[in-house]
Design a protein around this motif. Structure first.
Motif, PDB file in Angstrom:
ATOM      1  N   LEU A   1     -10.487  17.473  49.465  1.00 19.56           N
ATOM      2  CA  LEU A   1     -11.096  18.719  49.002  1.00 19.56           C
ATOM      3  C   LEU A   1     -12.103  19.242  50.018  1.00 19.56           C
ATOM      4  CD1 LEU A   1     -11.701  18.055  45.199  1.00 19.56           C
ATOM      5  CD2 LEU A   1     -10.077  19.650  46.216  1.00 19.56           C
ATOM      6  N   LEU A   2     -12.903  18.336  50.591  1.00 19.07           N
ATOM      7  CA  LEU A   2     -13.956  18.771  51.501  1.00 19.07           C
ATOM      8  C   LEU A   2     -13.399  19.320  52.805  1.00 19.07           C
ATOM      9  CD1 LEU A   2     -16.619  16.008  50.859  1.00 19.07           C
ATOM     10  CD2 LEU A   2     -16.932  18.464  50.564  1.00 19.07           C
ATOM     11  N   THR A   3     -12.229  18.806  53.213  1.00 17.81           N
ATOM     12  CA  THR A   3     -11.685  19.257  54.494  1.00 17.81           C
ATOM     13  C   THR A   3     -10.592  20.315  54.332  1.00 17.81           C
ATOM     14  OG1 THR A   3     -10.115  17.424  54.395  1.00 17.81           O
ATOM     15  CG2 THR A   3     -12.137  17.038  55.633  1.00 17.81           C
ATOM     16  N   MET A   4     -10.327  20.707  53.100  1.00 21.36           N
ATOM     17  CA  MET A   4      -9.168  21.578  52.850  1.00 21.36           C
ATOM     18  C   MET A   4      -9.111  22.827  53.742  1.00 21.36           C
ATOM     19  SD  MET A   4      -6.954  22.242  49.674  1.00 21.36           S
ATOM     20  CE  MET A   4      -7.917  22.504  48.251  1.00 21.36           C
ATOM     21  N   PRO A   5     -10.207  23.594  53.914  1.00 24.81           N
ATOM     22  CA  PRO A   5     -10.089  24.815  54.721  1.00 24.81           C
ATOM     23  C   PRO A   5      -9.641  24.552  56.152  1.00 24.81           C
ATOM     24  CG  PRO A   5     -12.136  24.809  53.496  1.00 24.81           C
ATOM     25  CD  PRO A   5     -11.544  23.437  53.341  1.00 24.81           C
ATOM     26  N   PHE A   6      -9.829  23.297  56.636  1.00 25.74           N
ATOM     27  CA  PHE A   6      -9.487  23.015  58.033  1.00 25.74           C
ATOM     28  C   PHE A   6      -8.002  22.710  58.221  1.00 25.74           C
ATOM     29  CE2 PHE A   6     -13.936  21.876  57.372  1.00 25.74           C
ATOM     30  CZ  PHE A   6     -14.517  22.756  58.262  1.00 25.74           C
ATOM     31  N   TRP A   7      -7.392  22.089  57.229  1.00 20.58           N
ATOM     32  CA  TRP A   7      -5.984  21.734  57.427  1.00 20.58           C
ATOM     33  C   TRP A   7      -5.012  22.595  56.644  1.00 20.58           C
ATOM     34  CZ3 TRP A   7      -3.996  20.340  52.748  1.00 20.58           C
ATOM     35  CH2 TRP A   7      -4.855  19.729  51.818  1.00 20.58           C
TER      36      TRP A   7
ATOM     37  N   HIS B   1      -2.683  24.902  58.495  1.00 20.18           N
ATOM     38  CA  HIS B   1      -1.670  24.238  59.332  1.00 20.18           C
ATOM     39  C   HIS B   1      -0.443  23.812  58.534  1.00 20.18           C
ATOM     40  CE1 HIS B   1      -4.402  24.324  62.660  1.00 20.18           C
ATOM     41  NE2 HIS B   1      -5.332  23.758  61.930  1.00 20.18           N
ATOM     42  N   VAL B   2      -0.609  23.684  57.200  1.00 19.33           N
ATOM     43  CA  VAL B   2       0.556  23.297  56.394  1.00 19.33           C
ATOM     44  C   VAL B   2       1.107  24.506  55.643  1.00 19.33           C
ATOM     45  CG1 VAL B   2      -0.070  20.886  56.139  1.00 19.33           C
ATOM     46  CG2 VAL B   2      -0.945  22.545  54.494  1.00 19.33           C
ATOM     47  N   GLY B   3       0.753  25.707  56.105  1.00 18.41           N
ATOM     48  CA  GLY B   3       1.350  26.905  55.541  1.00 18.41           C
ATOM     49  C   GLY B   3       0.576  27.527  54.391  1.00 18.41           C
ATOM     50  N   GLY B   4      -0.626  27.035  54.122  1.00 21.78           N
ATOM     51  CA  GLY B   4      -1.418  27.618  53.039  1.00 21.78           C
ATOM     52  C   GLY B   4      -2.438  28.604  53.567  1.00 21.78           C
ATOM     53  N   TYR B   5      -3.326  29.043  52.681  1.00 24.44           N
ATOM     54  CA  TYR B   5      -4.428  29.905  53.093  1.00 24.44           C
ATOM     55  C   TYR B   5      -5.611  29.576  52.184  1.00 24.44           C
ATOM     56  CZ  TYR B   5      -1.958  32.510  49.467  1.00 24.44           C
ATOM     57  OH  TYR B   5      -1.289  32.865  48.323  1.00 24.44           O
ATOM     58  N   THR B   6      -6.809  29.939  52.638  1.00 25.75           N
ATOM     59  CA  THR B   6      -8.014  29.465  51.955  1.00 25.75           C
ATOM     60  C   THR B   6      -8.064  29.874  50.486  1.00 25.75           C
ATOM     61  OG1 THR B   6      -9.109  29.667  54.062  1.00 25.75           O
ATOM     62  CG2 THR B   6     -10.509  29.321  52.159  1.00 25.75           C
ATOM     63  N   GLU B   7      -7.610  31.115  50.188  1.00 22.23           N
ATOM     64  CA  GLU B   7      -7.657  31.552  48.789  1.00 22.23           C
ATOM     65  C   GLU B   7      -6.770  30.667  47.907  1.00 22.23           C
ATOM     66  OE1 GLU B   7      -7.541  33.621  51.280  1.00 22.23           O
ATOM     67  OE2 GLU B   7      -9.103  35.142  50.968  1.00 22.23           O
ATOM     68  N   LEU B   8      -5.671  30.223  48.486  1.00 28.71           N
ATOM     69  CA  LEU B   8      -4.785  29.335  47.719  1.00 28.71           C
ATOM     70  C   LEU B   8      -5.525  28.038  47.396  1.00 28.71           C
ATOM     71  CD1 LEU B   8      -1.756  29.375  46.789  1.00 28.71           C
ATOM     72  CD2 LEU B   8      -1.296  27.884  48.725  1.00 28.71           C
ATOM     73  N   GLY B   9      -6.290  27.547  48.375  1.00 26.59           N
ATOM     74  CA  GLY B   9      -7.095  26.357  48.147  1.00 26.59           C
ATOM     75  C   GLY B   9      -8.113  26.584  47.042  1.00 26.59           C
ATOM     76  N   SER B  10      -8.786  27.740  47.081  1.00 27.22           N
ATOM     77  CA  SER B  10      -9.760  28.043  46.029  1.00 27.22           C
ATOM     78  C   SER B  10      -9.061  28.096  44.672  1.00 27.22           C
ATOM     79  CB  SER B  10     -10.447  29.386  46.304  1.00 27.22           C
ATOM     80  OG  SER B  10     -11.028  29.396  47.578  1.00 27.22           O
TER      81      SER B  10
ATOM     82  N   ILE C   1       0.160  21.130  42.604  1.00 31.15           N
ATOM     83  CA  ILE C   1       1.619  21.267  42.674  1.00 31.15           C
ATOM     84  C   ILE C   1       2.051  22.595  42.043  1.00 31.15           C
ATOM     85  CG2 ILE C   1       3.825  20.284  41.939  1.00 31.15           C
ATOM     86  CD1 ILE C   1       2.442  17.545  41.909  1.00 31.15           C
ATOM     87  N   TYR C   2       1.476  22.878  40.865  1.00 31.92           N
ATOM     88  CA  TYR C   2       1.891  24.060  40.116  1.00 31.92           C
ATOM     89  C   TYR C   2       1.552  25.353  40.866  1.00 31.92           C
ATOM     90  CZ  TYR C   2       2.680  27.076  36.110  1.00 31.92           C
ATOM     91  OH  TYR C   2       3.155  28.038  35.278  1.00 31.92           O
ATOM     92  N   VAL C   3       0.329  25.410  41.397  1.00 29.76           N
ATOM     93  CA  VAL C   3      -0.105  26.637  42.084  1.00 29.76           C
ATOM     94  C   VAL C   3       0.746  26.883  43.325  1.00 29.76           C
ATOM     95  CG1 VAL C   3      -1.991  27.649  43.425  1.00 29.76           C
ATOM     96  CG2 VAL C   3      -2.455  26.608  41.211  1.00 29.76           C
ATOM     97  N   VAL C   4       0.968  25.820  44.106  1.00 35.09           N
ATOM     98  CA  VAL C   4       1.755  25.974  45.327  1.00 35.09           C
ATOM     99  C   VAL C   4       3.189  26.373  44.977  1.00 35.09           C
ATOM    100  CG1 VAL C   4       2.722  24.723  47.291  1.00 35.09           C
ATOM    101  CG2 VAL C   4       0.328  24.416  46.665  1.00 35.09           C
TER     102      VAL C   4
END
Lengths: 318, 288
Positions: free
Chosen positions: A19-25, A28-37, A274-277
């Motif tokens: 969770l803490l490093t999510m914006p950094f990786w 690279h795996v095809g996501g974007y920061t808003e998706l992480g949020s 899993i569901y959001v992605v």
């Protein structure tokens, strides 16, 4: 650290590190920061629901109501009341929690499917209010004309408005507080009592535990966490519409909890990820993504009723 | 004013009849199998769409007879393949499964028949008003009430007078004993599910003549049916019938005085019932 402690702590360490490093990786795996949020916010909602569903064993199918109330509370505070993101979150969470606390006494004596049915039905009241009272809520078009604002902490200003990474970490702090409180509660005698009620309600009652009172408290805590998630969800999108209150949203939370594993603390978060992605991917791929989501529900129920973490812990134990 | 009130009470009765028809099917399934069928609204939509597609070939009357039967067959199939696996497990799973089914059916009907509202032809002699003063008293509306009445009477006849119905009622009270007495419980639940879905299909054919045909028609009717069951009392079919009519009339009356609360009023009623009498109006004590 003893090895036994380490295996107990390992999941926590992994989850927090990710969770803490999510914006950094993530990019690279095809996501974007808003998706992480989104994952963190919806994961928080699913964890909040699971406090009731997985740990108290009470089948609520109407948590979208409190999620949506939190969202509308935050949005309407910023739109009509005062320009403060913090107050938006506080008021949104309070509204959802109070609504839950008021509805609680009507439903806590009901059990099983009956409880599920009544919670779903109650959720619809708020949906129709949001839908019909369009002069205030924006009706079907949703509540617009506001945005989240930078955080003023006195000594510094954090621009969560325009910087998605800053907003992600802001959400993560809120997440950490709520999750920390829930974890602490679950380890306390109160939390153990909830698990006892889940395992054998009749025996708990004979032991003199005030069941209804415990379920009510658990319900209110769960509503509070879900409405906090709702408030954050509104801030994430700078928008709320009645769909956040609709009963299908409740189903989404339940499937997240089941998919990840109801009996494990982090399960719902993994389910949410899993569901959001999956939904993000499906809705960009096909117009009929709803069918696939429905099919996904069916498949999870038939083949993964224990959830991802349930299967993993079973494998590890054997 | 009186005319307006009369109009809305009558309208409420019709809507209530739909709710009741749907809620009766839901109740049947819930009582015997402990499954809340979220996909019930979807089956209603299937009934309506099947009727739409059948009318050009066999006419309205043929469709009215055949469409609900076909819907019931689809229901029986779904029970066999999917829902049967979940009996005896946490009700959570059947809830989620039927929830997913509701999505699939709604999207499937949209895929097959399109998202836009389709025109639904009822026989023209049924549409003309019977009286100039009471313009809303069309033959079709009276006809709907009549059909719902016959369906409900038929249902209670089956439940009280036939072997299948008596077994269903016995199974509702004590499934284990019924099973021990040599009744094929799997088949019983299957037939019971089909019966419930038949009612949904019938409600579908009738409803689209009144409300128009669109994929979301089921989703909009399912929640009031839940409320009808809760108000009437879980486990009581007469209660469900009463609950459906009551909430229909209540929302009809509210339309006159406070139109924006038309939908919300039934939930307020539900809250009031739960507060005063948690088991519902005609519910048995201690069943849930």
């Amino acid at each position: 650290m003893q090895p036994a402690d380490f295996t107990k702590q390992a999941p926590n360490i992994v989850v927090w590190a990710l969770l803490l490093t999510m914006p950094f990786w993530l990019s690279h795996v095809g996501g974007y920061t808003e998706l992480g949020s989104q994952v963190v916010v919806l994961g928080l909602a699913a964890l909040g629901l699971n406090f009731l569903l997985g740990y108290t064993g009470v089948l609520s199918f109407g948590h979208a109501a409190y999620f949506g109330l939190g969202a509308y509370g935050a949005g309407m505070t910023l739109r009509y009341l005062l320009p403060s993101t913090g107050m938006g979150i506080i008021i949104g969470t309070l509204i959802g929690t109070i609504a839950g606390a008021i509805i609680g006494p009507l439903i806590i004596r009901l059990r099983g499917v009956y409880f599920a049915m009544v919670t779903i039905a109650f959720g619809q009241v708020f949906y129709f209010i949001a839908f019909r009272w369009s002069s205030v809520t924006g009706g079907d078009d949703g509540l617009t004309g506001w945005t989240r604002l930078p955080l003023h902490l006195g000594f510094t200003t954090i621009d969560i408005q325009n910087n998605p990474v800053a907003f992600y970490y802001f959400v993560l702090v809120m997440f950490a507080i709520a999750v920390g409180i829930m974890a602490w509660l679950l380890r306390s005698p109160f939390g153990r009592t909830l698990i006892a009620i889940r395992e054998n309600e009749r025996r708990s009652r004979f032991l003199g535990i005030p069941i209804d009172q415990h379920i009510w408290i658990s319900w209110v805590i769960s509503c509070a966490v879900v409405s906090l998630a709702g408030a954050l969800f509104a801030l994430l999108n700078n928008f709320v519409d009645p769909r956040a209150l609709y009963w299908t949203q409740s189903g989404d939370f339940v499937i997240m909890a089941v998919l990840g594993g109801m009996r494990s603390f982090w399960g719902p978060l993994i389910g949410a990820a899993i569901y959001v992605v999956l939904r993000d991917y499906l809705s960009s791929m096909t117009e009929n993504w709803e069918s696939f989501i429905g099919l996904f529900f069916v498949l999870v129920v038939l083949f993964f009723p224990r959830g991802v973490l349930g299967i993993i812990t079973r494998k590890v134990k054997s | 004013m009186t005319q307006l009130l009369f109009f809305n009470v009558f309208n409420g009765l019709i809507v209530g009849a739909f709710y009741a028809l749907m809620a009766l099917g839901l109740s049947l399934i819930l009582n015997l199998s402990g499954v809340i069928n979220f996909a019930h609204g979807g089956f209603l939509a299937i009934g309506g769409y099947l009727a739409y597609s059948l009318i050009p070939y066999i006419g309205f009357w043929g469709a009215l007879v055949l469409a609900p039967v076909l819907t019931a067959f689809i229901g029986i199939l779904v029970e066999r393949v999917l829902i049967r696996r979940l009996y005896g497990r946490d009700p959570l799973y059947s809830l989620l499964l039927t929830f997913g089914l509701a999505f699939i059916i709604e999207d499937g009907t949209r895929f097959i028949w399109g998202a836009q509202s389709l025109p639904f032809q009822v026989p023209s002699w049924l549409v003309t008003p019977l009286s100039d003063d009471y313009f809303f008293l069309t033959g079709y509306r009276l006809f709907m009430v009549l059909v719902v009445g016959i369906a409900v009477a038929g249902l209670f006849f089956i439940l009280n007078r036939t072997r299948l119905g008596i077994r269903i009622r016995a199974g509702t009270l004590d499934l284990e004993t019924v099973s021990v007495l040599g009744v094929n419980v799997r088949l019983l639940r299957n037939m019971n599910f089909g019966l419930g879905i038949y009612l949904a299909g019938l409600a579908g054919v009738l409803a689209v003549g009144q409300l128009g045909l669109q994929p979301t028609i089921g989703a909009s009717l399912i929640m009031p049916s839940f409320v009808a069951i809760i108000v009437g009392g879980l486990g009581s079919l007469p209660g469900t019938l009463l609950g459906g009519m009551l909430i229909g009339v209540a929302s009809g009356i509210t339309t006159v005085f406070f139109p924006s609360a038309t939908e919300a009023v039934i939930y307020v009623m539900m809250a009031a019932v739960l507060l005063v009498r948690p088991r519902g109006l005609l519910g048995e004590e201690g069943r849930f």
